[in-house]
Motif scaffolding. Structure first.
Motif, mmCIF file in Angstrom:
data_model
loop_
_atom_site.group_PDB
_atom_site.id
_atom_site.type_symbol
_atom_site.label_atom_id
_atom_site.label_comp_id
_atom_site.label_asym_id
_atom_site.label_seq_id
_atom_site.Cartn_x
_atom_site.Cartn_y
_atom_site.Cartn_z
ATOM 1 N N TRP A 52 -10.880 3.597 -2.068
ATOM 2 C CA TRP A 52 -10.147 4.693 -2.701
ATOM 3 C C TRP A 52 -10.936 5.280 -3.877
ATOM 4 C CZ3 TRP A 52 -6.229 7.911 -1.949
ATOM 5 C CH2 TRP A 52 -5.310 7.630 -0.945
ATOM 6 N N LEU A 59 -9.526 11.120 0.991
ATOM 7 C CA LEU A 59 -8.352 10.371 1.424
ATOM 8 C C LEU A 59 -7.063 11.042 0.959
ATOM 9 C CD1 LEU A 59 -9.439 6.647 0.814
ATOM 10 C CD2 LEU A 59 -9.227 7.824 3.006
ATOM 11 N N SER A 60 -7.071 11.568 -0.243
ATOM 12 C CA SER A 60 -5.853 12.176 -0.790
ATOM 13 C C SER A 60 -5.515 13.506 -0.137
ATOM 14 C CB SER A 60 -6.013 12.373 -2.296
ATOM 15 O OG SER A 60 -7.092 13.252 -2.581
ATOM 16 N N ASN A 65 -1.892 10.479 4.938
ATOM 17 C CA ASN A 65 -1.874 9.769 3.655
ATOM 18 C C ASN A 65 -0.917 10.435 2.683
ATOM 19 O OD1 ASN A 65 -3.795 8.116 4.765
ATOM 20 N ND2 ASN A 65 -5.514 9.026 3.677
ATOM 21 N N ALA A 103 -4.410 3.387 4.305
ATOM 22 C CA ALA A 103 -5.238 4.594 4.205
ATOM 23 C C ALA A 103 -6.706 4.247 4.066
ATOM 24 C CB ALA A 103 -4.778 5.444 3.024
#
Length: 424
Positions: A52, A59-60, A65, A103
């Motif tokens: 992360w 990822l965000s 997610n 995630a």
């Protein structure tokens, strides 16, 4: 030294060398996980945090997610309105860290070779788990937690409940969910690689899941066998499994004129457990149907926020004078404790990933499809298990389920970093 020996002695390389260390730690964590939630889970969580940190931006932005992030906020809001706010916020730890880890792992586990490696790790570790469980039923004595609790074994002599194998998972139902995973993985690996060793492990896991005395996992195992037989085009095996299942169900539920002759062939261990004659004196407040009605009544009274996570046990005890930790159905637990929106969102997100998995499977080459199919079926087994029981309170089983889901979400033919089968 043959290829199998090399596979089991060396950590597998990752498609992206920049994430090799992360993948190495995850492999070690997966190996330790069945025996220690702390050692296995912590190592995997540390990798998730590292991923992360490195890939927060990408990822965000991913819709799935974001969906889990919104679900997390909904569950936090529901906990805020709970009667027992502290207990409800404590219950969030069964969900939020796993959304976060899912995630990250979905971005790390990208190739069919990684799926094969994960399957081998868990299939091999199922051997000592089953051996310990068999020794448990043979009354070889209890085993306390080892290494100051880092290896969380509480193996009760004779099983827990007595007569039902629980092994290192402390309770038979949790072990049953474990076998719903490893039995399917071992069967899928055997169909893929046809090694003699795997035949023995499949049989060992089959013995283990039978000894859990869980009707839930028995049904799931039969359905899994049928799914693999249909996938392979083995019509004779489909017919044989169907016939055996029909005979057992007939012994359990058919009229006496049919059931009594069948019971001379089918062991009482099976038919009496299926039709509950083994526990015919069970009080009404212990029945799943009673718990489900109670949970739905809770949902109807507070459909938006629920009563707060971990509230079912308290409310059920107050009204039914019996402590039951959960309503034996994950959807009803979520709807009653976090509201209908949270329950629908969780099953909607997971259902979307599973549906997309069908298209991913079609895009894979014929050589890689079987292992992907195996993981898809293994996670489906976890989902089916959750409709009749809940094992996510054991962090090991909870994490195993999320690893399976992560493994099927971003699978790629080549495993090359950044190559996507679909837009997101």
């Amino acid at each position: 030294m043959n290829r199998f020996s090399l596979e089991m002695k060396a950590l597998q390389p990752h498609p992206d060398p920049n994430f090799q260390r992360h993948w190495n730690v995850v492999q070690i964590g997966l190996f330790l996980l069945p025996f220690s939630a702390f050692l296995g889970g912590t190592s995997i969580l540390m990798v998730a945090i590292a991923i992360w940190v490195r890939k927060f931006s990408s990822l965000s932005r991913e819709p799935v997610n974001r969906g889990f992030a919104i679900l997390g906020l909904v569950m936090i809001a529901a906990a805020w309105f709970a009667d027992d706010r502290a207990n409800a916020f404590l219950g969030l730890f069964n969900f939020l860290p796993f959304f976060f880890t899912f995630a990250a792992l979905a971005d790390l586990i990208r190739s069919p070779k990684q799926l094969t490696q994960i399957a081998w790790i868990w299939v091999i570790t199922s051997i000592p788990v089953t051996v310990i469980g068999i020794l448990q039923l043979l009354n070889f004595g209890s085993m306390p937690s080892l290494l100051w609790g880092l290896i969380s074994w509480k193996v009760f002599a004779g099983g827990n409940p007595v007569g039902r194998m629980a092994s290192v998972f402390e309770y038979a139902t949790i072990l049953a969910n474990y076998y719903a995973i490893v039995f399917i993985l071992s069967l899928g690996l055997w169909l893929k690689e046809r090694r003699k060793l795997l035949i023995g492990i499949v049989l060992l896991n089959a013995i283990g899941l039978i000894l859990t005395n869980s009707r839930n996992v028995w049904a799931i195992a039969v359905l899994a066998c049928l799914a693999f037989a249909l996938y392979q085009g083995w019509k004779t095996i489909v017919a044989a499994v169907g016939a055996i299942t029909g005979i057992i169900l007939g012994a359990a539920f058919a009229p006496d004129s049919i059931a009594l002759p069948l019971r001379k062939v089918v062991p009482r261990f099976f038919w009496a457990r299926l039709n509950d004659q083994m526990y015919s004196d069970r009080p009404v407040n212990q029945l799943r149907s009673t718990q489900w009605k109670f949970a739905w009544n809770m949902t109807e009274q507070r459909p938006l926020t629920g009563w707060g996570l971990r509230s079912f046990a308290r409310l059920y005890t107050e009204q039914m004078q019996l402590w039951i930790g959960h309503p034996h159905n994950l959807f009803l637990m979520l709807s009653s404790e976090s509201g209908l929106l949270a329950a629908v969102m969780l099953y909607g997100l997971v259902g979307w990933i599973m549906a997309q998995g069908i298209w991913i499977w079609k895009a894979l080459s014929p050589t890689n499809r079987p292992i992907y199919f195996t993981f898809w079926i293994a996670f489906l087994a976890c989902t089916l298990f959750s409709f009749l029981d809940i094992a996510l309170f054991d962090a090991r089983i909870n994490l195993m389920g999320w690893v399976l889901l992560a493994a099927i979400w971003k699978m790629e033919e080549s495993g090359e970093w950044g190559v996507r089968l679909r837009g997101s």
